[in-house]
Design a protein around this motif. Structure first.
Motif: not given
Length: 390
Positions: A1-5, A124-127, A171-174, A178-179
């Motif tokens: 999965m990409g960052a969402g661009k 990607d906030a999660a990664n 992807k801040v919800a995922a 903390d991340k």
């Protein structure tokens, strides 16, 4: 999965607020998957919009001529208000931006027909936290610009974030609180100016990235937080209160003891997210050395020689350069100096400054250039002038 661009691109195309938009999609693969996604999710009118695919290369190098031709053609048609360029995720932003100032052999430039408006980076906030702490090379992730591409993931992330006008933290919800907090600190430690937009599924209003007027080629070089701290740009406002990020600049004139400073720069630096600057060693008084740290990766390399090591008759005569030398001159060391900036969260600056002070050669042992202890153990690799290198 990409960052969402690509998701961001599709959303903007579906919510254009009446703008006529042309799209250039660039992908490194032989089959342009991103362009297929754009087609699948977006209606592109044959009369009002166009999709130009540029595969098998990157915008900033092999496809520069193609990009010049396509942008010039689209501008000449005068059917579009805005052009979106989705660069490959592994391209560096500076060469892409430089394409707009580049003049070809006929003297033509994109700047004659188009204005670069906004540089946008999607994160990607999660990664981000894991990726920023990674030691991976791009080839370890299966993405390179060729066999000679030796870039690391961290250096690519750093370049893209430091140069951006807008950073979409997706992807801040995922990711969870903390991340997301860690991602905010990383982004602000790298870029003091970028507008940070937190979102899910790349849900960003078109006017946040279109017609912003944010991009300025020369100011873009001042975006990095380390540049503002090290060079003291007057308009810099510390972000400590908002993001919990603080920055500290270490300055000294005495030379470093090689073994001690190598141990510090290669060791654990608690709380430091980004560090950069130049320094000099007692054993190599002619060399300007650069230190750079981003995430888990650091490097030391020579970037030139001090003017103090150059005969005065060879100094530049231009008034600005002469003034620069005078401004940074201090006896007995001339322009030799230690200037290192450390940026992060929770840095114990008093302890770090004390540690760095402990790496300096005491004045009693080195009162000036003629008294340098050149025989100190020096674990740094040998440095050679470029013209003398094999």
């Amino acid at each position: 999965m990409g960052a969402g661009k690509t998701t961001l691109l599709n959303r903007v195309l579906n919510n254009r607020d009446g703008r006529r938009v042309a799209v250039i999609v660039n992908d490194m693969s032989e089959v342009n998957i991103d362009a297929d996604l754009v087609r699948a999710d977006t209606e592109l009118s044959r009369t009002d919009e166009t999709l130009v695919e540029m595969s098998n290369g990157c915008i900033c190098c092999t496809l520069r001529d193609d990009l010049l031709d396509e942008v010039r053609r689209l501008a000449t048609e005068r059917r579009f208000d805005y052009l979106l360029i989705e660069s490959t995720g592994i391209s560096e932003p500076l060469p892409v931006a430089a394409t707009f100032d580049f003049r070809d052999e006929f003297g033509d430039s994109l700047s004659d027909v188009a204005r670069l408006d906004t540089m946008v980076t999607v994160v990607d906030a999660a990664n981000l936290l894991n990726d920023y702490a990674s030691h991976d090379f791009l080839r370890d992730r299966g993405e390179t610009m060729g066999d000679e591409d030796e870039r690391t993931l961290v250096h690519l992330l750093t370049d893209q974030i430091e140069f951006a006008d807008v950073v979409i933290l997706n992807k801040v919800a995922a990711a969870g609180p903390d991340k997301v907090d860690s991602a905010r600190k990383i982004i602000r430690s790298l870029n003091a100016d970028a507008e940070i937009i937190e979102t899910n599924h790349s849900a960003v209003a078109a006017d946040k990235i279109l017609d912003t007027g944010l991009f300025d080629f020369y100011q873009a070089h001042e975006h990095p937080m380390w540049a503002k701290e090290l060079y003291g740009f007057a308009d810099h406002v510390p972000e400590t209160e908002e993001y919990g990020v603080a920055s500290y600049v270490y300055r000294a004139r005495q030379p470093f003891i090689p073994e001690r400073i190598q141990e510090v720069l290669n060791g654990d630096l608690p709380g430091v997210i980004r560090a950069k600057g130049h320094f000099w060693l007692a054993t190599r008084p002619e060399w300007v050395a650069e230190f750079s740290l981003a995430g888990a990766l650091s490097s030391v390399k020579p970037i030139g020689t001090w003017w103090a090591n150059v005969p005065q008759e060879r100094w530049p005569q231009h008034v600005l350069e002469s003034d620069y030398i005078k401004q940074h001159w201090s006896e007995p060391w001339g322009d030799r100096r230690q200037e290192l900036v450390f940026i992060g969260a929770g840095i114990d600056w008093a302890a770090l400054r004390s540690t760095l002070d402990g790496c300096l050669v005491p004045a009693a042992l080195a009162a000036g250039p003629e008294a340098l202890p050149l025989d100190l153990p020096d674990p740094f690799p040998g440095w050679r002038q470029v013209e003398n290198a094999a």
